[in-house]
Motif scaffolding. Sequence first.
Motif, short mmCIF file in Angstrom:
data_model
loop_
_atom_site.label_atom_id
_atom_site.label_comp_id
_atom_site.label_asym_id
_atom_site.label_seq_id
_atom_site.Cartn_x
_atom_site.Cartn_y
_atom_site.Cartn_z
N TYR A 169 68.21 88.29 -52.01
CA TYR A 169 68.67 86.89 -52.07
C TYR A 169 68.03 86.16 -53.25
CZ TYR A 169 71.21 87.01 -47.64
OH TYR A 169 72.13 87.27 -46.65
N TYR A 170 66.75 86.39 -53.45
CA TYR A 170 66.01 85.73 -54.54
C TYR A 170 66.66 86.07 -55.89
CZ TYR A 170 62.02 84.27 -57.40
OH TYR A 170 61.22 83.66 -58.32
N ALA A 215 66.38 83.44 -48.84
CA ALA A 215 65.36 84.46 -49.12
C ALA A 215 64.07 84.19 -48.35
CB ALA A 215 65.07 84.51 -50.61
#
Length: 388
Positions: free
Chosen positions: A307-308, A341
């Motif tokens: 996600y990051y 995240a």
Amino acid sequence: MKKIVLVLVFIMSIVYVNAQNSKVVSAYNYLKPQYNELGKAKEAIDLATKHEKTKLKAKTWYYRGLVYQALYGSKDTAFQNLCENPLEEAKAAFLKAIELDKKGKYKEDIIKSLKIMTLQFVNKGITEFNSKDNKYEEAFKSFQNAVKINELPFIAQIDTMSVFYSAVAADRAKLYDKAIKYYKECAKYKFKGAKVYLYIENIYKEQKDTVNALKTLKEGIAAYPEDNNLLMIELINFYLNSDQSQEALLYLDKAIANDSSNYSFYFAEGTLYDKLEDFENAVKAYSKSIEINPEYFDAQYNMGALYYNKAVKLIDIANEENDNKKYEIKKAAADKVFEQAIPYLEKAHEINPKDMSTMESLKTLYYRMKKMDKFNAIKEEINKVKEQ
């Protein structure tokens, strides 16, 4: 007068032959517990095996085998030191006796002695293998002796444990060709299961022989369709390390079909999809891994990183936007992904509180999302870890 001389010579030759035969009998008698004169037994039988009149008799060599086997089994170091390799001498003597024993008079007794000898060789090999000096090559020779005795046509037994010990000792001694030979014997008799193929594959890897390493893994997987997780993992890692992602995915599907509760398979699948930039499938795979084992650090961390990294790409796209309104919309979309995240990285931090990569990522996220209390707390944790 000539007749008398001839008779005397004949009588003397009989006496001499009997003297040599008595050496054989004496050797046997010295073996008896009430005498326990192994030194004299050895001296007598050594003479008998060299003399023309007794060296071709099965009885001589049978008794020699008994004497040298007794020397090996003696607890008296004085007797033990009379010969460097008494057990091998005994083995050679018994085999010579079998060869000379045309009527099979001693065969049954010799076979009994040889079967005892296989156990002696195995125990000798175990002692050598476990010695502080790492006598792996000596251990291999001992285990191999046990195997070869069992292979004799008049014994014809398969002792898979001795075969396996031979393989392991040869492996440790870096006698790789012999190790492979005996590991393959184990595989033939399905001894030690699928792991044997892994041992063979490791040798091929040591020899930089990737063709045979790969072939061995596939043979093992085919031989053990219901119990091949270790081989599957090794094969998948092989494809991963050689950038053959599609092949790796193919075998991952097979692995998951065999063991759908193995979280490490889903994790590996996630890393592959991540590498292929297939975000949706990577999320599905990591999610399944986490569902099965929520305490698995790698899956939690990778999901957070997934996600990051996606959010970073979205920020890069937003930064290229000249229209401020559109920029804000794209930036807000990126921030939502950054937010996604955080829970995974926080869980990863909970599982492994000292992992610096996790803490640094959380620090960046907390600052970006204006979570200043958490930012200050994680910053303090980082400083403490650095001070340790």
